[in-house]
Design a protein around this motif. Structure first.
Motif, mmCIF file in Angstrom:
data_model
loop_
_atom_site.group_PDB
_atom_site.id
_atom_site.type_symbol
_atom_site.label_atom_id
_atom_site.label_comp_id
_atom_site.label_asym_id
_atom_site.label_seq_id
_atom_site.Cartn_x
_atom_site.Cartn_y
_atom_site.Cartn_z
ATOM 1 N N SER A 101 22.823 35.563 -34.979
ATOM 2 C CA SER A 101 24.091 35.339 -33.998
ATOM 3 C C SER A 101 25.247 34.137 -34.218
ATOM 4 O O SER A 101 23.984 33.081 -33.792
ATOM 5 N N LYS A 105 28.119 32.804 -29.705
ATOM 6 C CA LYS A 105 27.912 34.518 -29.540
ATOM 7 C C LYS A 105 27.030 34.792 -28.380
ATOM 8 O O LYS A 105 27.606 35.237 -27.704
ATOM 9 N N SER A 150 27.242 38.941 -35.514
ATOM 10 C CA SER A 150 28.180 38.434 -34.525
ATOM 11 C C SER A 150 29.056 38.931 -34.514
ATOM 12 O O SER A 150 29.591 39.230 -33.481
ATOM 13 N N ASP A 151 30.238 39.434 -35.723
ATOM 14 C CA ASP A 151 31.312 40.291 -35.736
ATOM 15 C C ASP A 151 31.072 42.271 -36.138
ATOM 16 O O ASP A 151 32.192 42.097 -36.296
#
Ligand code: S3P
Length: 171
Positions: A101, A105, A150-151
């Motif tokens: 990540s 974050k 992360s997303d």
């Protein structure tokens, strides 16, 4: 065969290991919990009483105990890769997958948790950056493949891990 998730704190190892265990009909195991059982103390207490060195020694015992088991989905502690012997034992019957990540974050996810021991000289985001730099190579060379969490949602990351295992003929 086991699946072992490695990576820095706050990359989603525990959440994802639970989801994967459920989806794949495996047993969820948290390495920190196994270490706590052996020591009879919480991780923060082990750090407090025996320092990081004492924690690593107990963590190593937990790794060797679970390395002999099968059908587990293991959430490893973030520092498990610091000991080459840990990686060798895990690799004997586990597929190691790295979760990554972005630094910001990670810091956003872990900053509120007061129970996590401070591991490096620097605090805050700078401490995260410092440790990531020290460990990056170890994480990368220990894992078969990596997934950036992360997303996306844990559900999406879990699907990508399953896909990665299927593509390699491991599921
Ligand atoms: C550590 C990470 C922690 C725990 C201990 C040390 C590390 O596990 O094992 O505080 O060295 O990165 P999580 O990654 O599950 O938080």
């Amino acid at each position: 065969m086991n699946i072992a998730l490695i990576g820095f704190r706050g990359t989603g190892k525990t959440t994802l290991a639970r989801i994967l265990a459920q989806k794949l009909g495996m047993r969820f195991v948290d390495l920190d919990e196994e270490t706590e059982k052996i020591a009879g103390m919480k991780v923060s207490e082990i750090f407090g009483e025996k320092g990081e060195k004492g924690f690593r020694e107990t963590e190593k015992k937990a790794v060797s105990a679970i390395s002999g088991m099968d059908g587990l989905c293991i959430a490893c502690g973030g520092g498990v890769v610091l000991d080459r012997g840990n990686i060798d034992s895990l690799k004997r019957n586990s597929t190691l997958i790295l979760l990554t990540s972005g630094e910001e974050k990670i810091w956003g996810r872990i900053k509120g948790d007061k129970n996590r021991p401070v591991l490096s000289g620097k605090k805050g985001l700078a401490g995260v950056k410092e440790l990531l730099l020290q460990r990056k190579k170890l994480y990368e060379e220990s894992a078969l493949f990596s997934v950036d969490t992360s997303d996306e949602s844990p559900e999406q990351s879990a699907e990508r891990i399953i896909l990665g295992l299927r593509e390699r003929g491991l599921l």
